[in-house]
Design a protein around this motif. Structure first.
Motif, PDB file in Angstrom:
ATOM      1  N   CYS A 121       6.522 -13.147   2.990  1.00  0.00           N
ATOM      2  CA  CYS A 121       6.787 -11.713   3.058  1.00  0.00           C
ATOM      3  C   CYS A 121       6.982 -11.297   4.526  1.00  0.00           C
ATOM      4  CB  CYS A 121       5.647 -10.926   2.415  1.00  0.00           C
ATOM      5  SG  CYS A 121       4.091 -10.999   3.329  1.00  0.00           S
ATOM      6  N   PHE A 122       7.338 -10.055   4.730  1.00  0.00           N
ATOM      7  CA  PHE A 122       7.532  -9.481   6.069  1.00  0.00           C
ATOM      8  C   PHE A 122       6.337  -9.796   6.970  1.00  0.00           C
ATOM      9  CE2 PHE A 122       6.734  -5.952   8.980  1.00  0.00           C
ATOM     10  CZ  PHE A 122       7.969  -5.729   9.566  1.00  0.00           C
ATOM     11  N   PHE A 123       5.122  -9.598   6.448  1.00  0.00           N
ATOM     12  CA  PHE A 123       3.919  -9.728   7.282  1.00  0.00           C
ATOM     13  C   PHE A 123       3.598 -11.186   7.590  1.00  0.00           C
ATOM     14  CE2 PHE A 123       3.845  -5.658   5.202  1.00  0.00           C
ATOM     15  CZ  PHE A 123       3.600  -4.814   6.267  1.00  0.00           C
ATOM     16  N   CYS A 124       3.683 -12.044   6.587  1.00  0.00           N
ATOM     17  CA  CYS A 124       3.428 -13.466   6.823  1.00  0.00           C
ATOM     18  C   CYS A 124       4.408 -14.005   7.858  1.00  0.00           C
ATOM     19  CB  CYS A 124       3.563 -14.254   5.524  1.00  0.00           C
ATOM     20  SG  CYS A 124       2.189 -14.014   4.389  1.00  0.00           S
ATOM     21  N   GLN A 125       5.670 -13.587   7.739  1.00  0.00           N
ATOM     22  CA  GLN A 125       6.666 -14.135   8.643  1.00  0.00           C
ATOM     23  C   GLN A 125       6.503 -13.629  10.062  1.00  0.00           C
ATOM     24  OE1 GLN A 125      10.515 -13.823   6.731  1.00  0.00           O
ATOM     25  NE2 GLN A 125      10.035 -15.600   5.452  1.00  0.00           N
ATOM     26  N   ARG A 126       5.713 -12.582  10.229  1.00  0.00           N
ATOM     27  CA  ARG A 126       5.419 -12.092  11.578  1.00  0.00           C
ATOM     28  C   ARG A 126       3.990 -12.412  11.986  1.00  0.00           C
ATOM     29  NH1 ARG A 126       9.290  -9.719   9.334  1.00  0.00           N
ATOM     30  NH2 ARG A 126      11.038  -8.759  10.428  1.00  0.00           N
ATOM     31  N   GLN A 127       3.389 -13.401  11.349  1.00  0.00           N
ATOM     32  CA  GLN A 127       2.054 -13.896  11.701  1.00  0.00           C
ATOM     33  C   GLN A 127       0.946 -12.888  11.421  1.00  0.00           C
ATOM     34  OE1 GLN A 127       1.426 -17.051  12.641  1.00  0.00           O
ATOM     35  NE2 GLN A 127       2.599 -17.660  14.424  1.00  0.00           N
ATOM     36  N   MET A 128       1.225 -11.897  10.580  1.00  0.00           N
ATOM     37  CA  MET A 128       0.165 -10.954  10.213  1.00  0.00           C
ATOM     38  C   MET A 128      -0.375 -11.362   8.837  1.00  0.00           C
ATOM     39  SD  MET A 128       1.657  -7.305  11.591  1.00  0.00           S
ATOM     40  CE  MET A 128       3.409  -7.514  11.276  1.00  0.00           C
ATOM     41  N   TRP A 129      -0.958 -12.549   8.829  1.00  0.00           N
ATOM     42  CA  TRP A 129      -1.296 -13.205   7.565  1.00  0.00           C
ATOM     43  C   TRP A 129      -2.283 -12.421   6.709  1.00  0.00           C
ATOM     44  CZ3 TRP A 129       1.594 -17.480   6.590  1.00  0.00           C
ATOM     45  CH2 TRP A 129       2.210 -18.097   7.695  1.00  0.00           C
ATOM     46  N   SER A 130      -3.236 -11.755   7.328  1.00  0.00           N
ATOM     47  CA  SER A 130      -4.235 -11.044   6.523  1.00  0.00           C
ATOM     48  C   SER A 130      -3.669  -9.752   5.936  1.00  0.00           C
ATOM     49  CB  SER A 130      -5.492 -10.747   7.350  1.00  0.00           C
ATOM     50  OG  SER A 130      -5.238  -9.732   8.306  1.00  0.00           O
ATOM     51  N   LEU A 131      -2.404  -9.480   6.224  1.00  0.00           N
ATOM     52  CA  LEU A 131      -1.762  -8.283   5.684  1.00  0.00           C
ATOM     53  C   LEU A 131      -0.688  -8.649   4.670  1.00  0.00           C
ATOM     54  CD1 LEU A 131      -1.474  -6.349   9.064  1.00  0.00           C
ATOM     55  CD2 LEU A 131      -3.293  -6.251   7.361  1.00  0.00           C
ATOM     56  N   CYS A 132      -0.722  -9.890   4.186  1.00  0.00           N
ATOM     57  CA  CYS A 132       0.279 -10.356   3.215  1.00  0.00           C
ATOM     58  C   CYS A 132       0.461  -9.358   2.072  1.00  0.00           C
ATOM     59  CB  CYS A 132      -0.152 -11.715   2.642  1.00  0.00           C
ATOM     60  SG  CYS A 132       0.935 -12.308   1.319  1.00  0.00           S
ATOM     61  N   ASP A 133       1.726  -9.124   1.729  1.00  0.00           N
ATOM     62  CA  ASP A 133       2.083  -8.194   0.656  1.00  0.00           C
ATOM     63  C   ASP A 133       1.792  -8.734  -0.738  1.00  0.00           C
ATOM     64  OD1 ASP A 133       3.085  -5.834   1.665  1.00  0.00           O
ATOM     65  OD2 ASP A 133       5.167  -6.515   1.769  1.00  0.00           O
ATOM     66  N   ASN A 134       1.788 -10.056  -0.894  1.00  0.00           N
ATOM     67  CA  ASN A 134       1.939 -10.616  -2.246  1.00  0.00           C
ATOM     68  C   ASN A 134       0.750 -11.377  -2.792  1.00  0.00           C
ATOM     69  OD1 ASN A 134       4.623  -9.706  -2.565  1.00  0.00           O
ATOM     70  ND2 ASN A 134       5.331 -11.366  -1.231  1.00  0.00           N
ATOM     71  N   SER A 135      -0.393 -11.334  -2.129  1.00  0.00           N
ATOM     72  CA  SER A 135      -1.478 -12.200  -2.585  1.00  0.00           C
ATOM     73  C   SER A 135      -2.651 -11.462  -3.219  1.00  0.00           C
ATOM     74  CB  SER A 135      -1.977 -13.054  -1.410  1.00  0.00           C
ATOM     75  OG  SER A 135      -2.384 -12.229  -0.337  1.00  0.00           O
ATOM     76  N   ASN A 136      -2.578 -10.151  -3.297  1.00  0.00           N
ATOM     77  CA  ASN A 136      -3.680  -9.410  -3.915  1.00  0.00           C
ATOM     78  C   ASN A 136      -3.301  -8.970  -5.328  1.00  0.00           C
ATOM     79  OD1 ASN A 136      -5.771  -7.797  -4.689  1.00  0.00           O
ATOM     80  ND2 ASN A 136      -5.643  -6.376  -2.957  1.00  0.00           N
ATOM     81  N   PRO A 137      -3.918  -9.588  -6.356  1.00  0.00           N
ATOM     82  CA  PRO A 137      -3.591  -9.190  -7.732  1.00  0.00           C
ATOM     83  C   PRO A 137      -4.015  -7.746  -8.021  1.00  0.00           C
ATOM     84  CG  PRO A 137      -4.896 -11.222  -7.699  1.00  0.00           C
ATOM     85  CD  PRO A 137      -4.915 -10.671  -6.312  1.00  0.00           C
ATOM     86  N   ASN A 138      -4.927  -7.209  -7.244  1.00  0.00           N
ATOM     87  CA  ASN A 138      -5.361  -5.822  -7.437  1.00  0.00           C
ATOM     88  C   ASN A 138      -4.788  -4.913  -6.357  1.00  0.00           C
ATOM     89  OD1 ASN A 138      -6.915  -6.714  -9.614  1.00  0.00           O
ATOM     90  ND2 ASN A 138      -8.674  -7.104  -8.290  1.00  0.00           N
ATOM     91  N   ALA A 139      -3.538  -5.156  -6.010  1.00  0.00           N
ATOM     92  CA  ALA A 139      -2.906  -4.377  -4.941  1.00  0.00           C
ATOM     93  C   ALA A 139      -3.025  -2.872  -5.187  1.00  0.00           C
ATOM     94  CB  ALA A 139      -1.445  -4.785  -4.811  1.00  0.00           C
ATOM     95  N   TRP A 140      -2.885  -2.458  -6.428  1.00  0.00           N
ATOM     96  CA  TRP A 140      -2.939  -1.023  -6.742  1.00  0.00           C
ATOM     97  C   TRP A 140      -4.271  -0.411  -6.304  1.00  0.00           C
ATOM     98  CZ3 TRP A 140      -6.800   0.782  -9.946  1.00  0.00           C
ATOM     99  CH2 TRP A 140      -7.491  -0.191 -10.690  1.00  0.00           C
ATOM    100  N   MET A 141      -5.340  -1.211  -6.416  1.00  0.00           N
ATOM    101  CA  MET A 141      -6.665  -0.724  -6.057  1.00  0.00           C
ATOM    102  C   MET A 141      -6.733  -0.498  -4.543  1.00  0.00           C
ATOM    103  SD  MET A 141     -10.069  -2.748  -7.275  1.00  0.00           S
ATOM    104  CE  MET A 141      -9.859  -3.155  -8.972  1.00  0.00           C
ATOM    105  N   ALA A 142      -6.276  -1.501  -3.793  1.00  0.00           N
ATOM    106  CA  ALA A 142      -6.293  -1.389  -2.335  1.00  0.00           C
ATOM    107  C   ALA A 142      -5.389  -0.244  -1.882  1.00  0.00           C
ATOM    108  CB  ALA A 142      -5.845  -2.706  -1.706  1.00  0.00           C
ATOM    109  N   GLU A 143      -4.277  -0.048  -2.579  1.00  0.00           N
ATOM    110  CA  GLU A 143      -3.370   1.047  -2.217  1.00  0.00           C
ATOM    111  C   GLU A 143      -4.054   2.397  -2.374  1.00  0.00           C
ATOM    112  OE1 GLU A 143       0.192   0.470  -4.525  1.00  0.00           O
ATOM    113  OE2 GLU A 143       0.997  -1.010  -3.112  1.00  0.00           O
ATOM    114  N   LYS A 144      -4.871   2.518  -3.397  1.00  0.00           N
ATOM    115  CA  LYS A 144      -5.577   3.789  -3.606  1.00  0.00           C
ATOM    116  C   LYS A 144      -6.541   4.066  -2.450  1.00  0.00           C
ATOM    117  CE  LYS A 144      -5.280   5.410  -8.197  1.00  0.00           C
ATOM    118  NZ  LYS A 144      -4.263   4.525  -8.782  1.00  0.00           N
ATOM    119  N   VAL A 145      -7.193   3.016  -1.960  1.00  0.00           N
ATOM    120  CA  VAL A 145      -8.212   3.206  -0.925  1.00  0.00           C
ATOM    121  C   VAL A 145      -7.601   3.228   0.473  1.00  0.00           C
ATOM    122  CG1 VAL A 145     -10.394   2.347  -0.001  1.00  0.00           C
ATOM    123  CG2 VAL A 145      -9.844   1.995  -2.406  1.00  0.00           C
TER     124      VAL A 145
END
Ligand SMILES: NC(=O)c1ccc[n+]([C@@H]2O[C@H](COP(=O)([O-])OP(=O)(O)OC[C@H]3O[C@@H](n4cnc5c(N)ncnc54)[C@H](O)[C@@H]3O)[C@@H](O)[C@H]2O)c1
Ligand SMILES: [Zn+2]
Ligand SMILES: [Zn+2]
Lengths: 394, 244
Positions: free
Chosen positions: A93-117
Motif C-alpha cells: 500500500c501507499f504507507f508500506c511503500q513509503r516505509q510507514m509500516w505501522s500505518l499499513c492500510d490493509n492489515s487491520n480486519p477491524n479497520a472500521w473500528m480504528a476509523e471510528k476512534v
C-alpha cells in the motif's frame, strides 16, 4: 497448544487452545522458540487499552521456526528461522511503500473500528486488542503470521535467540525513538523511562552520535542498567526533574526528549496524582505526566520523541510551551521493517547485543506470574523471555 | 426520462441563484406534494429540486449525465425518495487494472459479501443473486447503461416495475501518483418491490458503511491480494471458569 490468554484486567492465564492454521495465502505458521513480555502488554494487563475480549491470546515479541507456509508466500520455507515484527503490514500500500509500516492500510480486519476512534486505520498488531485487528499473539507455542512474506526476518544460526529476539519490537522501537531525535554532534538526549524501551533508546542514542544521555526513572536497578549503558541518571523521587536537567545542561535544556514511559506514567508530582485519580474514575484515559515533563524540559526548537504508547485523550498537555518553544513532535508505533535488517547487521557486527536487558528466563507456564513481577518491578525484573517449548538448541 | 431536463440547464440555473435560494425554491415546490420531501429539502436544495421537477432520480446515479455533474453528488443522486450513497477509496493501482477487475462482474462477490453470484448474459446484461432475509435469495437482471473503459461503469436493475436500483463506479487517477480514486454511487428506492426490500435489508441501517466495507475489501484484494482476517484463528476460553 498452550497460550497465554487474557480474560480481564489483572487476569491472564495459560490455557490449552487449538493450534493455528493458515487462513490466507500469504500466511505462515511459526513454532515459537522464544517470546517476551513487553511494557505494552502491561497496558493490557492493567486494562488501559479498550476492545480487549476474554479469550484473546497475547504476545507480540516472538521468533521461531517456520513450520507451514501459505501458497502465495514465496519468501519463506519450512525450517526458516525468523524473527517476527509486532506490526503486520501488506508491503504494497501507499504507507508500506513509503516505509510507514505501522500505518499499513490493509492489515487491520477491524479497520472500521480504528476509523471510528482515530479517523483512519493503522496496521494490524499481534495480540493487541481488537482495535488493531484482534490477531492472536505469540505468547504461545505456535503463531499464525499474516503477510509473512513481508514481516519475518530470517536470522543466521550464528546468533542465539536472545541476541535477535528483540528485533521483534524493543530494539527497533528504541532505535526509532533515538533516530526521531535527529541527533547532532554535541546533543544531549533526555529519556523518561528506564524500562526495556528506554534502555534500547539509550544505546541507540549513543550509536547515533549523542554526546550525553540522561535517563530518568525511580527504579534503582533500571537506573543502574542505564548507567552501564553510558547514561547519566536522575531518580524522579529525588526532586524536580526540570531544575536538575536545566542545571545539567548549562540552562539550555536537553536538545531532544524521549518519552519511553507511555500512558501509565507514575510519579510524585501533583499532576501525576490528579491523573491517577482521574484515570481510576475513568474521567481520563491516559496518564501523561512523563510527557508533560518532557515538553516542559525540552530546549527551544527541540524534538520530543514519543515511543511510549498513548491510546485516548490526554488532559492538560502544555501545548503553549510546545508551541512557544517551537518544538517538533515525532511518535507512533515503530515502522518495524524499516529497521530490522540494518539493526541485525549492527548485532552481527557486534556493535550491540540487545540481550543485555534480560533479567528472567522462564517457561511459558510461568507467564501469568511473570506479568505481575514485571509490572510491579519485583525481583529486579527488567525483561522476561519465555520458552514455550522448554529450552531449545539456539 | 428527459435527459435535457437532467443536467445542463438546471446546473447552470442552480449555480446562478445559489444554494440557499434553491433550497427555498425546492421547499415551495414540494410542500403540496409531500411533507417528508419538504423536510428533506432543508438538507439539500438542488437535490430536492430535481426530485420535484420529475427528473428520473434513480438514473442519475448511473453516471448517465455528462461531464457537468462529474463531481456533483447532488446532481447525480438527485431525488427525494431514494436512498443515495456515495463512497470513495484510493487504491494503489492504476485505473485500467481496477476497471478490468470490476468489469468482470462474476468477480464482484469476492469483495461484495452480500452477493452470491453475478452471471454475465451478454456484453450489457447480467444476472445477479444476492442474500435475502431468512436464508433466502433475491435475484435480478441488470444492464450496463454507461461504460467508458478505464473510467466508468454505470448500471441499473431491470425487472419491470421492480426496477429500483442504479449505480456507477468511477476510476479517476489520484493526484501526485497516489493511485486511483474509486468512487461508487448507488441509489435505490426502499421498499418498492421485492428487490428494493432486499437491497434495504442487505445494506442495513447504514448503506454508506456497507459500501465502504465493500470498497475496502476491493482495495485489500487489489493491493494486498487478500483480505485480512482472523476468522478461524485460535482463542482461549471465553467463560470465566478456570481451565485445568
Ligand atoms: N512505539 C512502539 O512501537 C512501542 C513498542 C514497544 C513498547 N512501547 C511502549 O513503550 C513504553 C515503555 O515500554 P517498556 O517495555 O520499556 O515498559 P516498562 O513498563 O518496563 O517501562 C516503563 C518505565 O517507565 C518508568 N516510569 C514510570 N513513570 C515515570 C515517570 N513519570 N518518569 C520517568 N519514568 C517513569 C517505570 O518505572 C518503568 O521503568 C510503554 O508505553 C510501551 O507500551 C511502544
Ligand atoms: Zn512491545
Ligand atoms: Zn500496507
Amino acid at each position: 497448544m498452550k497460550a497465554l490468554v487474557w480474560h480481564a484486567t489483572n487476569d491472564v492465564r495459560i490455557e490449552r487452545v487449538p493450534d493455528p492454521t493458515i487462513l490466507n495465502p500469504r500466511d505462515a505458521i511459526v513454532k515459537v522458540t522464544t517470546t517476551a513480555i513487553c511494557g505494552s502488554d502491561l497496558h493490557l494487563l492493567d486494562g488501559y487499552i479498550p476492545t480487549m475480549q476474554a479469550g484473546d491470546i497475547l504476545g507480540h515479541e516472538f521468533m521461531g521456526e517456520v513450520v507451514e507456509v501459505g501458497k502465495e508466500n514465496t519468501n519463506l520455507r519450512v525450517g526458516d528461522r525468523v524473527v517476527v515484527p509486532f506490526t503486520i503490514a501488506c508491503g504494497r500500500c501507499f504507507f508500506c511503500q513509503r516505509q510507514m509500516w505501522s500505518l499499513c492500510d490493509n492489515s487491520n480486519p477491524n479497520a472500521w473500528m480504528a476509523e471510528k476512534v482515530y479517523g483512519y486505520t493503522t496496521s494490524g498488531l499481534f495480540g493487541y486488542s481488537h482495535l488493531t485487528g484482534g490477531y492472536a499473539g505469540g505468547q504461545a507455542q505456535y503463531a499464525r503470521v499474516p503477510f509473512a512474506d513481508v514481516g519475518p526476518l530470517k536470522v543466521p544460526d550464528s546468533l542465539a535467540d536472545e541476541q535477535v529476539l528483540f528485533l521483534s519490537d524493543i530494539f527497533p522501537t528504541g532505535y526509532m525513538a533515538a533516530e526521531n531525535c535527529e541527533i547532532q554532534p554535541g546533543d544531549t538526549i533526555a529519556i523518561w523511562g528506564g524500562g526495556p524501551v528506554g534502555q534500547m533508546a539509550i544505546r541507540s542514542a549513543f550509536l547515533l552520535g549523542a554526546e550525553r544521555v540522561v535517563a530518568i526513572d525511580d527504579v534503582a536497578e533500571r537506573l543502574r542498567l542505564a548507567e552501564e549503558g553510558g547514561a547519566e541518571t536522575l531518580n524522579f523521587d529525588d526532586g524536580d526533574i526540570f531544575e536538575r536537567l536545566r542545571a545539567m545542561t548549562g540552562g539550555r535544556g536537553p536538545d531532544a526528549c524521549i518519552d519511553a514511559v507511555g500512558l501509565e506514567a507514575h510519579g510524585a508530582t501533583l499532576d501525576a496524582y490528579v491523573d491517577r485519580a482521574k484515570a481510576a474514575a475513568f474521567l481520563a484515559t491516559d496518564r501523561p505526566n512523563a510527557l508533560r515533563q518532557a515538553i516542559h524540559a525540552c530546549r527551544k526548537g527541540g524534538i520530543v520523541s514519543i515511543p511510549g504508547v498513548y491510546g485516548g485523550f490526554l488532559d492538560k498537555i502544555p501545548f503553549g510551551a510546545a508551541f512557544q518553544k517551537g518544538l517538533t513532535f515525532k511518535m507512533g508505533q515503530t515502522h518495524m521493517m524499516k529497521y530490522m535488517r540494518p539493526l541485525l547487521t549492527r548485532i552481527e557486527r557486534g556493535e550491540i547485543d540487545p540481550s543485555f536487558v534480560i533479567t528472567h528466563r522462564l517457561p511459558l507456564d510461568a507467564a501469568p506470574e511473570a506479568y505481575k513481577m514485571f509490572r510491579d518491578h519485583k525481583d529486579a525484573c527488567i525483561k522476561v523471555v519465555l520458552k514455550p517449548h522448554g529450552e531449545t538448541i539456539h | 426520462m428527459n435527459s435535457t431536463v437532467n443536467v445542463a440547464g438546471v446546473e447552470r440555473w442552480a449555480s446562478a441563484i445559489g444554494g440557499a435560494a434553491l433550497a427555498a425554491y425546492g421547499v415551495k415546490q414540494l410542500k403540496d406534494r409531500s411533507p417528508a420531501g419538504a423536510a428533506l429539502a432543508a438538507a439539500g436544495g438542488a437535490l430536492i429540486y430535481r426530485g420535484a421537477t420529475g427528473h428520473c432520480h434513480v438514473y442519475g446515479a448511473a453516471g448517465i449525465n455528462t461531464a457537468a455533474d462529474r463531481d456533483d453528488t447532488r446532481a447525480a443522486l438527485s431525488g427525494s425518495r431514494g436512498v443515495n450513497v456515495e463512497e470513495v477509496v484510493t487504491i494503489n493501482a492504476d485505473a485500467d487494472a481496477l476497471f478490468a477487475f470490476w468489469r468482470r462482474f462474476d468477480l464482484l462477490p469476492s469483495f461484495m459479501t452480500h452477493l452470491i453470484s453475478v452471471t454475465e448474459i451478454d456484453e450489457r446484461h447480467s444476472h445477479w443473486v444476492a442474500k435475502a432475509p431468512a436464508g433466502r435469495t433475491v435475484q435480478w437482471h441488470a444492464e450496463i447503461i454507461n461504460e467508458v473503459p478505464g473510467e466508468l461503469i454505470g448500471w441499473r436493475t431491470l425487472d419491470g416495475a421492480d426496477v429500483v436500483s442504479a449505480g456507477s463506479v468511477r476510476f479517476m487517477p489520484a493526484i501526485g501518483g497516489r493511485g486511483t480514486e474509486v468512487r461508487v454511487r448507488l441509489q435505490y428506492n426502499p421498499p418498492a418491490g421485492k428487490v428494493g426490500a432486499a437491497l434495504a435489508w442487505l445494506l442495513g441501517h447504514d448503506p454508506a458503511a456497507t459500501i465502504r466495507e465493500d470498497l475496502r475489501r476491493f482495495k485489500q484484494l487489489m493491493e494486498a491480494g487478500e483480505t485480512p482476517t482472523t476468522a478461524g484463528q485460535p482463542r482461549g476460553r471465553q467463560s470465566i471458569l478456570n481451565y485445568d
